[in-house]
Design a protein around this motif. Structure first.
Motif, short mmCIF file in Angstrom:
data_model
loop_
_atom_site.label_atom_id
_atom_site.label_comp_id
_atom_site.label_asym_id
_atom_site.label_seq_id
_atom_site.Cartn_x
_atom_site.Cartn_y
_atom_site.Cartn_z
N THR A 110 85.14 21.85 10.83
CA THR A 110 84.13 22.36 9.90
C THR A 110 84.81 23.08 8.73
O THR A 110 85.83 23.74 8.90
CB THR A 110 83.10 23.30 10.57
OG1 THR A 110 83.50 24.66 10.32
CG2 THR A 110 82.97 23.06 12.06
N GLN A 132 83.07 27.62 18.58
CA GLN A 132 81.98 26.63 18.63
C GLN A 132 82.40 25.34 17.96
O GLN A 132 82.09 24.26 18.43
CB GLN A 132 80.76 27.20 17.90
CG GLN A 132 79.87 27.96 18.84
CD GLN A 132 78.43 27.85 18.42
OE1 GLN A 132 78.11 27.33 17.35
NE2 GLN A 132 77.53 28.33 19.25
N SER A 133 83.11 25.48 16.84
CA SER A 133 83.62 24.27 16.21
C SER A 133 85.04 24.04 16.74
O SER A 133 85.62 24.92 17.36
CB SER A 133 83.62 24.44 14.69
OG SER A 133 84.07 25.72 14.35
N LYS A 134 85.56 22.86 16.47
CA LYS A 134 86.91 22.57 16.98
C LYS A 134 87.95 23.21 16.07
O LYS A 134 87.90 23.05 14.85
CB LYS A 134 87.13 21.05 16.99
CG LYS A 134 86.50 20.39 18.21
CD LYS A 134 87.06 19.00 18.40
CE LYS A 134 86.39 18.33 19.57
NZ LYS A 134 85.68 17.12 19.21
#
Lengths: 407, 143
Positions: free
Chosen positions: B76, B54-56
């Motif tokens: 994140t 979901q996050s990079k």
């Protein structure tokens, strides 16, 4: 009248629990609201006493279930002040309601080079069905731009209107930012050039008084689960003459008048659009949630929620590193924000560790996030059972989290 | 160098000290992220992003003396912390060791309840990508 919030909280069993050892503070109401005990009881009573298939059964249970089911349709009619209950169609949710319009009204009345107008604020469910339709028909999707504060630019909308415009499909209140759109003005302007208007009321129906006759919208789509009701149930309101002109959506039982292998004639509205055994239990229980809202009064609910929103603004804006996202003048109780140098996911996980439930990410509005130059936000959204004390806890936690990167 | 199992045991005992307090656990993971080795700016590109997170998350790897050296980064802080745990266990090891590694520390520290199910899926994608690199280097060594 000011509401007794303690008493209201007592009606919601789910609120009285701890998560990660902290009392639950549920601030994800724009995603779904919690359900009062009366709704849970209605579901259980239906299955334990009345369960049967509606409309065609020749027995007492079927008759009872049919009456209760149709009583909800009448309650929904009253809730949005539709002219008649035949204009109320039950669907799976807002998404299905919008898709129904795209696949029936859209397929019949929108053709090559026709134009559909939506806004930058839309949820994916009010973008993708139109993109699919445009692709199929060679129609064109036009987008109303917004300001930095998250308000649509009305003059730009007026410029987009043309004789080619067949439909304006617009969100009443933004799920990501809370912005309330000037829908009456939009509907009037669209009608002047002969376009129809669909309102996405997923986020507005629980907070604002809705009168479809006064608004004069052609369609209104919303979901029961954001109105303290069950999941998997939505409503599509449409004006009689438009619904009658639309072809059916799904084919099957219930939606027919007569079937022969040569030709089928369709039932009258609303049944024409309710093929198959519907979501009987949830429809019946939905009436209880509408009764709950009615008993409190929308005006009183709005007053309480406005107070929570302004109190949260007051407490959070002074926090170092707090960046509000969406500062429209007219808003429903949604507080979208970021913390400087922190990713919204991380903020969400840390709030969760404090027992505070929020939503993080793009909120199914990726084009809006792109317009604002953001990957996402943290969204706290309030409901009638939230308290000032919970807002204080939210502010304390946000301040603690913000200090990690904003000393 | 300690074995993969020894390092996993070490991590588990560190998390045991934190107990059930989710907040301190998250703070600890974020601190771990801050200590992650810097990621080369020119490698922060689309093809190095791990799909399914979901996050990079960016991940690159190179080989030195038959061992793989990974570098990774994320936008994140919590994800950075999770990466640093993975790299602590798997960095500077031979490809076959990495491919065979059974990462039981993930379930032993209760990762699922710390980061939630969506992030757990992302974490699984990271492990998969790390092992894919190991497979690629092993194939190269055997040619």
């Amino acid at each position: 009248m000011s509401l007794n919030i303690d008493q209201i909280r007592g009606l919601f069993p789910v609120l009285h629990q701890e998560v990660h050892g902290k009392p639950l503070i549920y601030l994800d109401n724009a995603a779904t609201t919690q359900k009062p005990q009366s709704v849970l009881d209605a579901l259980s009573t239906y299955y334990s006493q009345d369960n049967s298939n509606i409309h065609r059964g020749a027995h007492a249970l079927a008759d009872r279930a049919t009456r209760y089911y149709e009583a909800t349709r009448e309650a929904v009619r009253e809730f949005i002040n539709a002219k008649e209950s035949a204009e109320i169609i039950f669907t799976k949710g807002t998404t299905e309601s919008i898709n129904l319009v795209a696949q029936t009204f859209g397929r019949k009345f929108i053709g090559k080079d026709d134009e559909i107008i939506i806004s930058t604020l839309e949820h994916h469910s009010n973008i993708v069905p139109w993109q699919m339709l445009c692709e199929e028909k060679g129609a064109v999707l036009k987008i109303i731009p917004i300001t930095e504060s998250g308000e649509i630019i009305f003059e730009e909308f007026q410029k987009l209107l043309s004789p080619k415009t067949k439909l304006v499909s617009i969100v009443h209140a933004s799920n990501a930012l809370g912005t309330i759109n000037p829908v009456k003005k939009i509907i009037d302007a669209a009608h002047q050039i002969g376009a129809k208007v669909l309102l996405d009321g997923a986020q507005s129906t629980s907070h604002l008084e809705i009168d479809v006759q006064d608004l004069d919208c052609d369609f209104l789509a919303f979901s029961a689960h954001k109105l303290y009701g069950p999941t998997g149930l939505g409503v599509l309101y449409g004006k009689r003459e438009i619904l009658e002109a639309m072809p059916p959506f799904l084919g099957g039982g219930e939606m027919i008048k007569e079937v022969t292998f040569e030709k089928t004639t369709y039932n009258d509205i609303p049944f024409k659009f309710e093929a198959g055994t519907p979501n009987i239990a949830d429809v019946i229980a939905f009436k209880t949630s509408l009764d709950f809202i009615k008993s409190l009064g929308k005006k009183n609910i709005k007053m309480h929620e406005d107070d929570l929103l302004s109190y949260s603004n007051e407490l959070l804006t002074s926090i170092k590193g707090f960046i509000p996202v969406g500062t429209a003048k007219e808003k429903v109780c949604v507080l979208s924000f970021n913390i400087k140098d922190m990713h919204p996911f991380d903020v969400g996980v840390m709030l969760d560790a404090n027992g505070i439930a929020v939503r993080t990410g793009h909120h199914c509005t990726q084009p809006l996030m792109k317009r604002l130059g953001l990957e996402g936000t943290v969204r706290a959204s309030f409901a009638v059972y939230n308290t000032r004390n919970e807002i204080e806890k939210l502010a304390e936690s946000v301040a603690k989290i913000a200090r990690i990167k904003n000393k | 160098m300690s074995s993969i199992q020894d390092i996993q045991d070490e991590i588990v005992s560190e998390f045991e000290i934190l107990g059930d307090d989710k907040e301190s656990t998250i703070f600890y993971i974020m601190e771990l992220g801050a200590s992650l080795a810097p990621f080369p700016e020119n490698e922060r590109k689309e093809e190095n992003i791990i799909k399914g997170c979901q996050s990079k998350v960016w991940l690159i790897a190179d080989e030195q003396d038959g061992k793989i050296n990974y570098k990774a980064d994320s936008n994140t802080d919590i994800t950075k912390g999770l990466i640093s745990l993975l790299l602590r266990v798997l960095n500077n090891r031979k490809p076959e060791e990495i491919m065979k590694a059974e990462l039981d520390f993930v379930s032993r520290i209760g990762m699922g309840s710390i980061i939630g199910s969506q992030r757990s899926n992302g974490f699984a994608s990271m492990i998969k990508q790390i092992k894919l690199y190991a497979l690629a280097f092993q194939t190269k060594q055997n040619v």
